[in-house]
Design an enzyme around this catalytic site. Structure first.
Site, mmCIF file in Angstrom:
data_model
loop_
_atom_site.group_PDB
_atom_site.id
_atom_site.type_symbol
_atom_site.label_atom_id
_atom_site.label_comp_id
_atom_site.label_asym_id
_atom_site.label_seq_id
_atom_site.Cartn_x
_atom_site.Cartn_y
_atom_site.Cartn_z
ATOM 1 N N HIS A 56 -4.945 -2.811 2.357
ATOM 2 C CA HIS A 56 -4.132 -1.690 2.835
ATOM 3 C C HIS A 56 -4.934 -0.726 3.689
ATOM 4 O O HIS A 56 -6.160 -0.694 3.669
ATOM 5 C CB HIS A 56 -3.514 -0.941 1.636
ATOM 6 C CG HIS A 56 -4.451 0.039 0.997
ATOM 7 N ND1 HIS A 56 -4.457 1.375 1.298
ATOM 8 C CD2 HIS A 56 -5.433 -0.154 0.087
ATOM 9 C CE1 HIS A 56 -5.384 1.968 0.587
ATOM 10 N NE2 HIS A 56 -5.997 1.083 -0.161
ATOM 11 N N CYS A 57 -4.178 0.040 4.481
ATOM 12 C CA CYS A 57 -4.705 1.182 5.227
ATOM 13 C C CYS A 57 -3.609 2.243 5.186
ATOM 14 O O CYS A 57 -2.622 2.092 4.455
ATOM 15 C CB CYS A 57 -5.089 0.801 6.659
ATOM 16 S SG CYS A 57 -3.742 0.076 7.635
ATOM 17 N N TYR A 58 -3.742 3.315 5.959
ATOM 18 C CA TYR A 58 -2.812 4.440 5.824
ATOM 19 C C TYR A 58 -1.360 4.050 6.102
ATOM 20 O O TYR A 58 -0.456 4.380 5.341
ATOM 21 C CB TYR A 58 -3.238 5.580 6.747
ATOM 22 C CG TYR A 58 -2.544 6.887 6.438
ATOM 23 C CD1 TYR A 58 -3.009 7.705 5.415
ATOM 24 C CD2 TYR A 58 -1.427 7.291 7.161
ATOM 25 C CE1 TYR A 58 -2.369 8.896 5.114
ATOM 26 C CE2 TYR A 58 -0.776 8.480 6.871
ATOM 27 C CZ TYR A 58 -1.258 9.288 5.845
ATOM 28 O OH TYR A 58 -0.611 10.460 5.546
#
Length: 269
Positions: A56-58
């Site tokens: 995941h990332c933002y």
């Protein structure tokens, strides 16, 4: 869990039982994610064998999508397009930024590995090292780029590799492997795939000599620009500039540039 953010996760959950691979990167085209590809692929692969992996990332659009695409490319020997389409089939909104797409293409070009002596990869790493020193405000080369600095030719046991010597004192300065070729009047760009092939198949310029940084260039990893002096007789032999680069007489500008003045060095036959 693979976390690719510019800042670590906030302390809002108990992660003591979760293995975390953390990569602190921004979602910007000039950000270096390629250097993390091999480690991230190995982490995801190990996690898959143990259970499940969350990447995941933002926003879950660019950084995380790039690492998942990279993983599929490596595991299944896929092209960028094939792997990205597979990711989009599960999450339609994903879209790596242009810089990350270029890095994926370079990874594909190198056969899903990081090939240190690949010229295109060397150009990429020089650009990334310059960004680390200039854009991020650092004055010392990041440790992960230290192997860009080549060994002093005077310490090499085989002098057959020496390409240029100081004209004043005849001290070896440049090995053949250190040279960065460029075409007449054309500034080389790391994203140009022609540099992944053999440079001797190209019509390259010989008016100016550019190299990778070399260990005898004492200040080159700690200052952004300066002059190059022969390590033996201290005669000026060239200049370097991480930010603005150096100009070749042919009209090309090499950024970053480690430039040797042709009249100050002699080519070894």
């Amino acid at each position: 869990m693979v976390d690719c953010e510019e800042d670590p996760l906030p302390d809002v959950a108990d992660l003591s039982k979760i293995e975390v691979g953390l990569y602190l990167v921004n979602d910007m085209a000039n950000e270096d994610l390629l250097s993390h590809f091999e480690e991230a692929v190995a982490f995801i692969d190990d996690g898959q064998k143990k259970g499940n992996v969350l990447v995941h990332c933002y926003f879950g659009v660019s950084r995380s999508a790039t690492l998942v695409t990279c993983y599929l490319m490596k595991k299944y020997k896929m092209s960028v397009d094939e792997a990205l389409q597979r990711v989009k089939s599960r999450r339609r909104c994903v879209g790596p930024n242009s810089g990350f797409l270029g890095q994926l293409l370079l990874y594909q070009m190198m056969g899903w590995n990081l090939v240190e002596n690949n010229l295109q990869y060397r150009l990429y790493r020089l650009k990334a090292a310059a960004a680390s020193m200039v854009i991020c405000g650092k004055k010392d080369m990041d440790e992960k780029f230290q192997n860009l600095v080549q060994q002093d030719p005077r310490l090499h046991s085989n002098y057959n590799f020496v390409a240029y010597k100081c004209r004043t004192c005849r001290s070896p300065l440049i090995n053949q492997d250190f040279i960065l070729p460029h075409c007449h009047g054309e500034t080389p760009v790391w994203s140009d795939s022609k540099w992944s092939g053999a440079a001797n198949n190209l019509h390259t310029c010989d008016e100016g000599i550019f190299t990778l940084p070399i260990s005898w260039m004492k200040e080159v990893t700690s200052t952004l620009q300066g002059k190059l002096f022969c390590p033996k007789c201290q005669a000026k032999v060239g200049t370097y500039n991480w930010c603005a680069g150096c100009d070749c007489p042919c009209g090309a500008k090499i950024i970053p540039g480690f430039y040797f003045i042709p009249s100050k060095i002699d080519k070894c036959m």
